[in-house]
Motif scaffolding. Structure first.
Motif, PDB file in Angstrom:
ATOM      1  N   GLY A 199       0.571  -1.430   0.019  1.00 42.64           N
ATOM      2  CA  GLY A 199      -0.011  -0.094  -0.022  1.00 42.64           C
ATOM      3  C   GLY A 199       0.928   1.231  -0.181  1.00 42.64           C
ATOM      4  N   LEU A 200       1.927   1.343   0.751  1.00 44.42           N
ATOM      5  CA  LEU A 200       2.723   2.322   0.858  1.00 44.42           C
ATOM      6  C   LEU A 200       3.404   2.703  -0.524  1.00 44.42           C
ATOM      7  CD1 LEU A 200       4.483   4.707   2.154  1.00 44.42           C
ATOM      8  CD2 LEU A 200       5.999   2.822   2.983  1.00 44.42           C
ATOM      9  N   GLU A 201       3.880   1.385  -1.213  1.00 41.07           N
ATOM     10  CA  GLU A 201       4.453   1.564  -2.581  1.00 41.07           C
ATOM     11  C   GLU A 201       3.486   2.031  -3.627  1.00 41.07           C
ATOM     12  OE1 GLU A 201       7.951  -2.045  -2.110  1.00 41.07           O
ATOM     13  OE2 GLU A 201       5.974  -2.470  -3.148  1.00 41.07           O
ATOM     14  N   ALA A 202       2.263   1.531  -3.339  1.00 39.15           N
ATOM     15  CA  ALA A 202       1.344   2.112  -4.444  1.00 39.15           C
ATOM     16  C   ALA A 202       1.033   3.477  -4.036  1.00 39.15           C
ATOM     17  CB  ALA A 202      -0.018   1.343  -4.187  1.00 39.15           C
ATOM     18  N   ARG A 203       0.863   4.069  -2.989  1.00 35.49           N
ATOM     19  CA  ARG A 203       0.648   5.546  -2.752  1.00 35.49           C
ATOM     20  C   ARG A 203       1.916   6.450  -3.018  1.00 35.49           C
ATOM     21  NH1 ARG A 203      -0.020   6.349   2.448  1.00 35.49           N
ATOM     22  NH2 ARG A 203       0.501   4.177   3.138  1.00 35.49           N
ATOM     23  N   ALA A 204       3.168   5.879  -2.723  1.00 38.06           N
ATOM     24  CA  ALA A 204       4.193   6.256  -3.108  1.00 38.06           C
ATOM     25  C   ALA A 204       4.339   6.496  -4.793  1.00 38.06           C
ATOM     26  CB  ALA A 204       5.320   5.866  -2.498  1.00 38.06           C
ATOM     27  N   THR A 205       4.044   5.667  -5.347  1.00 40.05           N
ATOM     28  CA  THR A 205       4.071   5.422  -6.907  1.00 40.05           C
ATOM     29  C   THR A 205       2.990   6.595  -7.443  1.00 40.05           C
ATOM     30  OG1 THR A 205       4.975   3.253  -7.024  1.00 40.05           O
ATOM     31  CG2 THR A 205       3.911   4.179  -9.045  1.00 40.05           C
ATOM     32  N   GLY A 206       1.943   6.750  -6.891  1.00 40.56           N
ATOM     33  CA  GLY A 206       1.080   7.455  -7.286  1.00 40.56           C
ATOM     34  C   GLY A 206       1.571   9.018  -7.137  1.00 40.56           C
ATOM     35  N   HIS A 207       1.824   9.310  -6.008  1.00 43.33           N
ATOM     36  CA  HIS A 207       2.544  10.652  -5.566  1.00 43.33           C
ATOM     37  C   HIS A 207       3.522  11.316  -6.583  1.00 43.33           C
ATOM     38  CE1 HIS A 207      -0.253  11.663  -2.083  1.00 43.33           C
ATOM     39  NE2 HIS A 207       0.105  10.626  -1.642  1.00 43.33           N
TER      40      HIS A 207
END
Length: 349
Positions: free
Chosen positions: A221-229
């Motif tokens: 989840g952290l990686e997904a949100r970081a990729t989105g930001h």
């Protein structure tokens, strides 16, 4: 006048934004009702009664909300990672076809709970594959997934038409374009007697909690949100951006495919080209109203379902076009976009 980015976003502002957006949308739709010559308070009262005024109304609202929860989750997960999934409608239909293909017969004699799990998994896998392909094209050839996912909706619908008119056609449908039904052991039990509300609602609620946990409490989840930001910063920090986006695509498409499988197992029992009245597209609105929050998707889905179910009742009782529901939900999306802008930026003179 100029827009200035807010340094911080307070919790009360993030909570008030969707509520204010819905309120403004209802006021604007009330103006359209008034133009039609109907009483606005009476129209809203009829909508409330039609959506929640009886046991039948409540169960119909929750039945309508079940696929919206799953498609809303699919869009919320994808949009968080900047994967613009506009193809939840096609993923839903492909999941429904896969559910019938696997669940129409039970040659191994699987017990009902296991067969339901197998059929639901088949629908989720079909939906996942349909989104993994456009994301893979984006990663390999920089193809815009907005275009590919949108166009795949029409391709899948034509594929469904071909299947229910050909290999999967029900010979007992008297020429009506419908697939063979799923086995009785693959149907979901009803939660309320003499209603259409089925156990898929429980599964949808469980998935909302699971997705909330995954997106907020896990490394993925952290990686997904970081990729989105910021993909570049995420890649610099060691996040495998390509692999993360493919995982997001599999989860998002799987949720939409699961929605199609659940509609077949819980409501229809078979596939037709009118299986979905736009659940996949409405999932975009649901996700935006929830500010891409998985738990918030539940409330947004119930609100959208209540508007659609209640507007049908209001239209029959007052002679007001039920298309007011579509306008109201569309206005809610537009006002929510404005609200999100104002939560991110402040207006300066």
């Amino acid at each position: 006048m100029r827009l200035e980015r807010r340094e911080t976003q307070s919790a009360w502002l993030m909570l008030a934004a969707p509520l204010a957006a819905v309120a403004v949308a209802l006021v604007l739709s009330g103006g359209l009702i008034a133009l039609s010559g109907a009483s606005v308070p009476e129209a809203f009262r009829r909508i409330a009664i039609g959506a929640f005024g009886s046991r039948l109304a409540i169960t119909e609202t929750l039945t309508r909300a079940t696929p919206l929860i799953l498609t809303g989750l699919a869009v919320a997960v994808a949009f968080r990672a900047r994967v613009w999934n506009i193809g939840a409608e096609g993923q839903l239909y492909l999941g429904a076809v896969a559910a019938v293909a696997v669940g129409a017969t039970n040659p191994l004699g699987l017990p009902a709970p296991l067969l339901v799990l197998v059929v639901a998994t088949a629908g989720a896998v079909a939906g996942a594959l349909l989104l993994v392909l456009p994301v893979a094209l984006r990663l390999r050839f920089a193809v815009d997934e907005v275009v590919t996912t949108l166009l795949l909706n029409f391709i899948v619908l034509l594929f469904v038409s071909m299947m229910i008119e050909g290999p999967m056609k029900d010979p007992l449908a008297f020429g009506w374009p419908a697939s063979v039904p799923v086995d009785d052991a693959a149907t979901l039990p009803h939660l309320v007697e003499r209603s259409r509300l089925h156990a898929g609602l429980i599964l949808a609620l469980v998935m909302a909690v699971v997705v909330q946990y995954v997106m907020t409490r896990t490394v993925f989840g952290l990686e997904a949100r970081a990729t989105g930001h910021n993909p570049a910063a995420a890649r610099f920090a060691g996040v495998p951006v390509g692999r993360t986006l493919l995982k997001v695509a599999a989860l998002s498409g799987g949720l939409a495919g699961l929605a199609g499988a659940i509609e077949v197992m819980g409501v229809k029992g078979y596939v037709t080209t009118d299986l979905s009245p736009g659940f996949g597209y409405a999932g975009i609105i649901v996700a935006m109203l929830a500010n891409l929050s998985p738990v918030g998707v539940v409330g947004a889905a119930i609100f959208s379902a209540a508007i659609f179910v209640g507007a049908d009742s209001m239209g029959r009782a007052m002679g007001v076009p039920s298309f007011i529901a579509d306008v109201t939900v569309a206005l809610a999306l537009l006002t929510m976009l404005v609200a999100l802008l104002l939560t991110t930026y402040r207006i300066r003179r």
